[in-house]
Design a protein around this motif. Structure first.
Motif, PDB file in Angstrom:
ATOM      1  N   GLU A  15     -93.159  -9.613  33.140  1.00  0.00           N
ATOM      2  CA  GLU A  15     -93.053  -9.644  34.602  1.00  0.00           C
ATOM      3  C   GLU A  15     -92.055 -10.736  35.030  1.00  0.00           C
ATOM      4  O   GLU A  15     -91.728 -11.625  34.237  1.00  0.00           O
ATOM      5  N   PHE A  16     -91.617 -10.646  36.262  1.00  0.00           N
ATOM      6  CA  PHE A  16     -90.719 -11.669  36.797  1.00  0.00           C
ATOM      7  C   PHE A  16     -91.525 -12.717  37.539  1.00  0.00           C
ATOM      8  O   PHE A  16     -92.516 -12.396  38.200  1.00  0.00           O
ATOM      9  N   ASP A  17     -91.063 -13.933  37.372  1.00  0.00           N
ATOM     10  CA  ASP A  17     -91.659 -15.019  38.139  1.00  0.00           C
ATOM     11  C   ASP A  17     -91.117 -14.883  39.578  1.00  0.00           C
ATOM     12  O   ASP A  17     -90.392 -13.946  39.870  1.00  0.00           O
ATOM     13  N   SER A  18     -91.418 -15.805  40.456  1.00  0.00           N
ATOM     14  CA  SER A  18     -91.008 -15.670  41.863  1.00  0.00           C
ATOM     15  C   SER A  18     -89.487 -15.520  42.017  1.00  0.00           C
ATOM     16  O   SER A  18     -88.715 -16.051  41.214  1.00  0.00           O
ATOM     17  N   ILE A  19     -89.116 -14.817  43.000  1.00  0.00           N
ATOM     18  CA  ILE A  19     -87.682 -14.546  43.239  1.00  0.00           C
ATOM     19  C   ILE A  19     -87.166 -15.421  44.399  1.00  0.00           C
ATOM     20  O   ILE A  19     -87.872 -15.607  45.397  1.00  0.00           O
ATOM     21  N   VAL A  61     -81.724  -2.691  48.334  1.00  0.00           N
ATOM     22  CA  VAL A  61     -82.343  -1.411  48.695  1.00  0.00           C
ATOM     23  C   VAL A  61     -82.705  -1.407  50.175  1.00  0.00           C
ATOM     24  O   VAL A  61     -83.211  -2.405  50.686  1.00  0.00           O
ATOM     25  N   ASN A  62     -82.496  -0.256  50.806  1.00  0.00           N
ATOM     26  CA  ASN A  62     -82.969  -0.076  52.175  1.00  0.00           C
ATOM     27  C   ASN A  62     -84.444   0.337  52.086  1.00  0.00           C
ATOM     28  O   ASN A  62     -84.760   1.392  51.519  1.00  0.00           O
ATOM     29  N   PRO A  63     -85.328  -0.496  52.606  1.00  0.00           N
ATOM     30  CA  PRO A  63     -86.761  -0.205  52.403  1.00  0.00           C
ATOM     31  C   PRO A  63     -87.230   1.088  53.078  1.00  0.00           C
ATOM     32  O   PRO A  63     -88.209   1.695  52.638  1.00  0.00           O
ATOM     33  N   TYR A 130     -82.937  -5.014  54.509  1.00  0.00           N
ATOM     34  CA  TYR A 130     -82.783  -4.759  53.071  1.00  0.00           C
ATOM     35  C   TYR A 130     -83.890  -5.463  52.287  1.00  0.00           C
ATOM     36  O   TYR A 130     -84.545  -6.372  52.784  1.00  0.00           O
ATOM     37  N   LYS A 131     -83.974  -5.033  51.020  1.00  0.00           N
ATOM     38  CA  LYS A 131     -84.833  -5.737  50.066  1.00  0.00           C
ATOM     39  C   LYS A 131     -84.030  -5.908  48.804  1.00  0.00           C
ATOM     40  O   LYS A 131     -83.217  -5.039  48.468  1.00  0.00           O
ATOM     41  N   LEU A 132     -84.276  -6.997  48.120  1.00  0.00           N
ATOM     42  CA  LEU A 132     -83.588  -7.212  46.855  1.00  0.00           C
ATOM     43  C   LEU A 132     -84.562  -6.885  45.721  1.00  0.00           C
ATOM     44  O   LEU A 132     -85.690  -7.406  45.676  1.00  0.00           O
ATOM     45  N   SER A 165     -87.907  -8.692  46.667  1.00  0.00           N
ATOM     46  CA  SER A 165     -87.934  -9.805  47.633  1.00  0.00           C
ATOM     47  C   SER A 165     -88.558  -9.308  48.938  1.00  0.00           C
ATOM     48  O   SER A 165     -88.818  -8.109  49.083  1.00  0.00           O
ATOM     49  N   SER A 166     -88.780 -10.220  49.836  1.00  0.00           N
ATOM     50  CA  SER A 166     -89.235  -9.815  51.171  1.00  0.00           C
ATOM     51  C   SER A 166     -88.037  -9.177  51.917  1.00  0.00           C
ATOM     52  O   SER A 166     -86.894  -9.292  51.468  1.00  0.00           O
TER      53      SER A 166
END
Lengths: 175, 399
Positions: A15-19, A61-63, A130-132, A165-166
């Protein structure tokens, strides 16, 4: 029978840690770290001297529409050299080769994504949300000496680790 | 606490499963153990150390232009060794896992196969066993369904055929027996009726003859003649009553009662006719039987005993617990005894040595005892006496 073989592999849930993401000059840079991504068998493959690549993908990405506005792919490659007792980690984003005798340090380079340029600020349209999204994956390797192909994703239980991301807009990141 | 063992089928199944599991586990242990030993031996050879030594000792003598290839070759050799180690570890893991798969598969397969085989063999056997039990209880219409894939199907077919033949034979036998019984009954009845008819005919003919000669002579013999006629009619009537009793013996209605009390009660009514002694070795005293019918049996045997004595009749009744669940009632008299050749006939209907006997008493007695699930026998010595032995199940009500 192939899948039966891979059922002997004990995988982990990588898993990824915080972004973290912020603008730097004209780019949107991202920092994150892949954690819990090694198993003793996986490490054994690396320590055998087999070059192993970690592929990373960055998507804007466009959410709402789920459409990918921009995508960037990089990889980190690790290889161990027995005669020099040295690990080399190549990072494709900056084309740098790190050399170290410490496996832990090498793993650190392999899994850390520090201030990667995900996209230019021009790629982000104004007034659009957007979202990353960052994901990682491994590919199959062929071990020639035993004439066997191994899908390394089995060491991650065949699950691509992802992090999002948020939601942000051009205005938020340039504020 | 009593441990109940599972059936032979289950025991066999457990044994087969245990042996298979044990053999797979043993094989697994043996194989892995050997593989580990082999790995240990290979690792102890220290290929890597040797390679490093060769590299270190020779790298200075290699021309610079060939050094990169030289180093790469050594690097590849190192990689090969490590990769083979990795492959060996993977193989070991695979083997451990596959042995579990195989073990599970074998257990399931053997379990299903054993059940299937048992069903194929013991299923028909169980049906045969159940059918045999029903057959022994007299059910001759029983037929076992065929089991085409069972190796015991031939046996089933033979059994069904045997039952059919038995049924046909029994039907024939019953018909023959019925015929014989009716013939015997008719013969015996005719004989018994003929006995009183002769004096009736003679008396009435004599009376007629005297009446034709002289009325006075006829009047003289009239009372005696009437007496004979009445007596013979009475004999005929008694014969028909006994016959009805034999033919319509009611079904036994068993109840629990004290046998000694019943016997003492019977003895009381014969106090003036004979000296009757009663002994018992049956402390439990109770018996489960039809009290009225058992009383009828004992009265009949006691009466026979008294009638068999010319003077001073002495009867002994002895009760003892014989085999488990059975009691024996022995009635001994000091009468004339029965000749050995006549003993088999005394229980047959209409067999009597007495002038006024119907020959049905002991036949009824035997029928009652048989109806109670018991049997009876006679031991007799001429001029010494006879012992009638009745064996009866106790049939405790709490059983």
């Amino acid at each position: 029978m192939g899948s039966l073989f891979y059922s002997t592999i004990n995988g982990v849930n990588a898993e990824f840690d915080s972004i973290e993401f912020f603008p730097k000059s004209s780019s949107l840079t991202v920092s994150t770290k892949l954690i819990n991504c090694f198993t003793p068998e996986f490490e054994q493959i690396i320590l055998a001297g087999q070059p192993v690549r970690f592929y990373y993908s960055f998507q804007i990405v466009n959410p709402e529409s789920k459409k990918v506005a921009y995508e960037k792919n990089i990889y980190h490659q690790i290889q161990y050299f027995h005669l020099d007792k040295q690990f080399t980690v190549y990072t494709s984003e900056n084309q740098v080769v790190y050399k170290t005798e410490s496996f832990e340090r090498a793993k650190e380079h392999l899994t850390s994504l520090e201030q990667i340029d995900a996209c230019t600020l021009d790629d982000i349209k104004k007034h659009v949300e957007y979202k990353l999204k960052v994901s990682a994956h491994l590919e199959k390797i062929f071990i020639q000496s035993i004439n066997k192909e191994i899908n390394l994703m089995f060491y991650w239980n065949s699950i691509k680790p992802e992090i999002e991301s948020s939601t942000f807009t051009h205005k938020i990141i340039t504020r | 606490m009593k441990i109940k063992l599972p059936s032979i089928r289950i025991q066999f199944l457990i044994l087969v499963q245990f042996l298979l599991i044990f053999s797979v586990l043993f094989y697994r242990f043996y194989f892995i153990q050997n593989f580990d030993r082999y790995e240990e031996t290979i690792n102890s050879l220290d290929f890597e150390g040797t390679l490093n030594n060769v590299y270190q000792n020779n790298k200075e003598f290699i021309p610079e232009i060939q050094f990169t290839d030289f180093k790469q070759d050594f690097e590849n050799l190192h990689r090969n060794i490590k990769e083979r180690q990795f492959a060996a570890d993977s193989f070991r893991n695979e083997m451990e896992l596959y042995s579990i798969y195989i073990l599970t598969f074998i257990i399931i397969f053997v379990f299903l196969f054993t059940i299937f085989t048992f069903k194929l063999i013991t299923g028909p056997l169980e049906r045969l066993q159940s059918a045999t039990q029903k057959l022994s209880k007299g059910n001759l219409s029983i037929q076992i369904p065929e089991s085409r894939y069972s190796p015991l199907n031939e046996l089933i077919l033979s059994f069904n055929s045997m039952v059919n033949e038995l049924d046909q034979t029994r039907s024939k036998l019953i018909a023959t027996e019925k015929d014989a019984v009716w013939r015997e009954m008719a013969r015996a009845m005719a004989h018994e009726i003929k006995n009183p008819l002769t004096p009736l005919q003679l008396t009435s003919e004599r009376l007629e003859m005297k009446y034709l000669e002289s009325h006075d002579e006829a009047l003289k013999i009239l009372p005696r003649s009437l007496e004979i006629i009445k007596e013979e009619i009475s004999n005929l009537k008694r014969l028909t009553v006994e016959f009805t009793k034999f033919a319509r013996l009611p079904k036994a209605e068993p109840e629990e009662f004290k046998l000694s009390e019943c016997i003492l009660d019977i003895i009381k009514s014969y106090e003036n006719d004979a000296n009757i002694q009663f002994k018992t070795d049956y402390p439990q005293e109770t018996i489960y039987a039809d009290k009225f019918q058992l009383r009828q049996v004992l009265v009949n045997i006691i009466q026979n005993g008294i009638q068999a004595c010319d003077e001073n009749p002495e009867i002994t009744i002895y009760v003892e617990e014989k085999n488990k669940g059975y009691i024996s009632i022995n009635v001994t008299d000091n009468g004339k005894g029965i000749p050995e050749k006549e003993i088999p006939m005394i229980f047959e209907p209409y067999y009597s040595k007495r002038k006024k006997g119907t020959g049905l008493g002991l036949a009824i007695v035997k029928k009652i005892i048989e109806q109670h699930g018991g049997d009876m026998s006679v031991d007799s010595t001429v001029n010494v006496g006879s012992t009638f032995c009745i064996n009866l199940p106790i049939y405790k009500s709490n059983d």
